[in-house]
Each structure stands twice: as C-alpha cells, then as structure tokens.
Design a protein around this motif. Structure first.
Motif, PDB file in Angstrom:
ATOM      1  N   ALA A  40       0.852  -1.191   0.000  1.00 40.98           N
ATOM      2  CA  ALA A  40       0.000   0.000   0.000  1.00 40.98           C
ATOM      3  C   ALA A  40       0.885   1.236   0.000  1.00 40.98           C
ATOM      4  CB  ALA A  40      -0.913   0.007   1.221  1.00 40.98           C
ATOM      5  N   VAL A  41       0.392   2.307  -0.624  1.00 43.64           N
ATOM      6  CA  VAL A  41       1.157   3.544  -0.777  1.00 43.64           C
ATOM      7  C   VAL A  41       0.294   4.720  -0.339  1.00 43.64           C
ATOM      8  CG1 VAL A  41       2.355   5.016  -2.446  1.00 43.64           C
ATOM      9  CG2 VAL A  41       2.413   2.550  -2.721  1.00 43.64           C
ATOM     10  N   GLY A  42       0.891   5.646   0.422  1.00 44.77           N
ATOM     11  CA  GLY A  42       0.194   6.867   0.805  1.00 44.77           C
ATOM     12  C   GLY A  42       0.030   7.802  -0.374  1.00 44.77           C
ATOM     13  N   GLN A  43      -0.686   8.899  -0.165  1.00 41.81           N
ATOM     14  CA  GLN A  43      -0.984   9.823  -1.269  1.00 41.81           C
ATOM     15  C   GLN A  43       0.215  10.667  -1.680  1.00 41.81           C
ATOM     16  OE1 GLN A  43      -2.226  10.098   1.806  1.00 41.81           O
ATOM     17  NE2 GLN A  43      -2.173  12.198   2.494  1.00 41.81           N
ATOM     18  N   GLY A  44       1.230  10.745  -0.852  1.00 40.38           N
ATOM     19  CA  GLY A  44       2.410  11.531  -1.178  1.00 40.38           C
ATOM     20  C   GLY A  44       2.670  12.594  -0.133  1.00 40.38           C
ATOM     21  N   ILE A  45       3.597  13.456  -0.417  1.00 42.16           N
ATOM     22  CA  ILE A  45       3.969  14.507   0.528  1.00 42.16           C
ATOM     23  C   ILE A  45       3.709  15.867  -0.110  1.00 42.16           C
ATOM     24  CG2 ILE A  45       6.381  14.604  -0.205  1.00 42.16           C
ATOM     25  CD1 ILE A  45       7.068  14.814   2.818  1.00 42.16           C
ATOM     26  N   ARG A  46       3.395  16.839   0.708  1.00 45.20           N
ATOM     27  CA  ARG A  46       3.125  18.192   0.213  1.00 45.20           C
ATOM     28  C   ARG A  46       4.377  19.054   0.319  1.00 45.20           C
ATOM     29  NH1 ARG A  46      -1.795  18.941  -1.716  1.00 45.20           N
ATOM     30  NH2 ARG A  46      -3.409  17.614  -0.843  1.00 45.20           N
ATOM     31  N   THR A  47       4.592  19.883  -0.703  1.00 46.33           N
ATOM     32  CA  THR A  47       5.705  20.821  -0.691  1.00 46.33           C
ATOM     33  C   THR A  47       5.304  22.049   0.137  1.00 46.33           C
ATOM     34  OG1 THR A  47       4.954  21.968  -2.672  1.00 46.33           O
ATOM     35  CG2 THR A  47       6.429  20.077  -2.983  1.00 46.33           C
ATOM     36  N   LEU A  48       6.225  22.977   0.284  1.00 49.04           N
ATOM     37  CA  LEU A  48       5.928  24.194   1.032  1.00 49.04           C
ATOM     38  C   LEU A  48       4.843  25.034   0.362  1.00 49.04           C
ATOM     39  CD1 LEU A  48       9.536  25.259   2.084  1.00 49.04           C
ATOM     40  CD2 LEU A  48       7.759  24.233   3.509  1.00 49.04           C
ATOM     41  N   THR A  49       4.698  24.886  -0.949  1.00 42.38           N
ATOM     42  CA  THR A  49       3.673  25.645  -1.670  1.00 42.38           C
ATOM     43  C   THR A  49       2.330  24.912  -1.714  1.00 42.38           C
ATOM     44  OG1 THR A  49       4.354  24.680  -3.784  1.00 42.38           O
ATOM     45  CG2 THR A  49       5.383  26.775  -3.139  1.00 42.38           C
ATOM     46  N   GLY A  50       2.291  23.712  -1.139  1.00 40.12           N
ATOM     47  CA  GLY A  50       1.040  22.961  -1.088  1.00 40.12           C
ATOM     48  C   GLY A  50       0.832  21.960  -2.197  1.00 40.12           C
ATOM     49  N   GLU A  51       1.799  21.845  -3.103  1.00 37.72           N
ATOM     50  CA  GLU A  51       1.679  20.874  -4.191  1.00 37.72           C
ATOM     51  C   GLU A  51       1.873  19.461  -3.637  1.00 37.72           C
ATOM     52  OE1 GLU A  51       3.789  21.378  -7.899  1.00 37.72           O
ATOM     53  OE2 GLU A  51       4.188  23.459  -7.309  1.00 37.72           O
ATOM     54  N   LEU A  52       1.098  18.519  -4.162  1.00 40.06           N
ATOM     55  CA  LEU A  52       1.212  17.128  -3.759  1.00 40.06           C
ATOM     56  C   LEU A  52       2.188  16.406  -4.684  1.00 40.06           C
ATOM     57  CD1 LEU A  52       0.126  14.964  -1.808  1.00 40.06           C
ATOM     58  CD2 LEU A  52      -1.588  14.427  -3.534  1.00 40.06           C
ATOM     59  N   VAL A  53       3.238  15.821  -4.101  1.00 38.33           N
ATOM     60  CA  VAL A  53       4.228  15.065  -4.865  1.00 38.33           C
ATOM     61  C   VAL A  53       3.930  13.590  -4.638  1.00 38.33           C
ATOM     62  CG1 VAL A  53       6.675  14.563  -5.193  1.00 38.33           C
ATOM     63  CG2 VAL A  53       5.947  16.874  -4.571  1.00 38.33           C
ATOM     64  N   ALA A  54       3.519  12.901  -5.697  1.00 41.85           N
ATOM     65  CA  ALA A  54       3.150  11.490  -5.600  1.00 41.85           C
ATOM     66  C   ALA A  54       4.379  10.622  -5.354  1.00 41.85           C
ATOM     67  CB  ALA A  54       2.448  11.055  -6.880  1.00 41.85           C
ATOM     68  N   PRO A  55       4.215   9.503  -4.665  1.00 39.95           N
ATOM     69  CA  PRO A  55       5.346   8.589  -4.440  1.00 39.95           C
ATOM     70  C   PRO A  55       5.850   8.007  -5.757  1.00 39.95           C
ATOM     71  CG  PRO A  55       3.486   8.027  -3.015  1.00 39.95           C
ATOM     72  CD  PRO A  55       3.005   9.059  -3.984  1.00 39.95           C
ATOM     73  N   SER A  56       7.114   7.612  -5.773  1.00 40.07           N
ATOM     74  CA  SER A  56       7.709   7.076  -6.993  1.00 40.07           C
ATOM     75  C   SER A  56       7.585   5.560  -7.090  1.00 40.07           C
ATOM     76  CB  SER A  56       9.179   7.481  -7.084  1.00 40.07           C
ATOM     77  OG  SER A  56       9.860   7.062  -5.925  1.00 40.07           O
ATOM     78  N   VAL A  57       6.935   4.921  -6.120  1.00 37.93           N
ATOM     79  CA  VAL A  57       6.684   3.477  -6.170  1.00 37.93           C
ATOM     80  C   VAL A  57       5.186   3.239  -6.194  1.00 37.93           C
ATOM     81  CG1 VAL A  57       8.821   2.834  -4.998  1.00 37.93           C
ATOM     82  CG2 VAL A  57       6.755   3.230  -3.663  1.00 37.93           C
ATOM     83  N   SER A  58       4.800   2.046  -6.631  1.00 38.01           N
ATOM     84  CA  SER A  58       3.382   1.708  -6.655  1.00 38.01           C
ATOM     85  C   SER A  58       3.185   0.307  -6.085  1.00 38.01           C
ATOM     86  CB  SER A  58       2.829   1.800  -8.079  1.00 38.01           C
ATOM     87  OG  SER A  58       3.559   0.957  -8.939  1.00 38.01           O
ATOM     88  N   VAL A  59       1.947  -0.020  -5.808  1.00 34.19           N
ATOM     89  CA  VAL A  59       1.607  -1.323  -5.237  1.00 34.19           C
ATOM     90  C   VAL A  59       2.080  -2.423  -6.177  1.00 34.19           C
ATOM     91  CG1 VAL A  59      -0.300  -2.814  -4.540  1.00 34.19           C
ATOM     92  CG2 VAL A  59      -0.351  -0.386  -3.977  1.00 34.19           C
ATOM     93  N   GLY A  60       2.724  -3.437  -5.606  1.00 35.63           N
ATOM     94  CA  GLY A  60       3.229  -4.552  -6.389  1.00 35.63           C
ATOM     95  C   GLY A  60       4.702  -4.460  -6.721  1.00 35.63           C
TER      96      GLY A  60
END
Length: 93
Positions: A40-60
């Motif tokens: 399972a993978v979380g939604q990602g992390i937010r930058t200081l400007t609020g942009e969501l950066v998706a993880p570079s891995v996926s399920v499997g």
C-alpha cells in the motif's frame, strides 16, 4: 488492510535465511539491506507551496530497503512494515 498516510508505504519483507555450508548465519552477519514488496502507498507529501508530490513506487513493486527501516506492525496474521519513501533505496526489476 492498512492505508498509509503522507509519504509512508506499507511493505512485506521477503524473508530469506542465508546459509553457508548448511549453517544459518547470525543476524549481524547478514545483509544490510532487504527486499520487500509494496502492499500500500500513501498519497504523497506536500511541498511548502502545497503541491502534492506522488510517491515514486506503486503497489506490487519489489523494492530494496534499509535493514532497520520502518516500524513493524501486525495486520491479521501478517507481519508488515510501515516505512517512509526515503527508506527505499531502489526498485528491483
């Protein structure tokens, strides 16, 4: 199933006992990294400007992680680890 938050990832470590001439090696002499499967993978992390950066891995994905990374949790009868994306060293292809 666990749903990780932020940049956290749930993995199941592939356990392998290393042997030399039929003897099981002590824990301290085994590898410093482990192979794991992403469950399972979380939604990602937010930058200081609020942009969501998706993880570079996926399920499997099969990944290489640091030996002592993350927190061990039990989900049903499975032993899983919750790690940060930064603890992943590489994707195994």
């Amino acid at each position: 199933m666990l749903k990780p938050l932020g940049d956290r990832i749930v993995v199941k470590i592939e356990e392998k006992e290393q042997t030399v001439g039929g003897f099981v090696l002590a824990g301290a002499s085994q590898e410093k990294t482990k192979e794991a499967y992403v469950l399972a993978v979380g939604q990602g992390i937010r930058t200081l400007t609020g942009e969501l950066v998706a993880p570079s891995v996926s399920v499997g994905d099969k990944v290489l992680i640091e030996a002592f990374a993350g927190v061990e949790v039990k989900d049903g009868n499975q032993h899983l680890f919750i790690i940060h994306e930064a603890d992943i060293l590489a994707i195994v292809e």
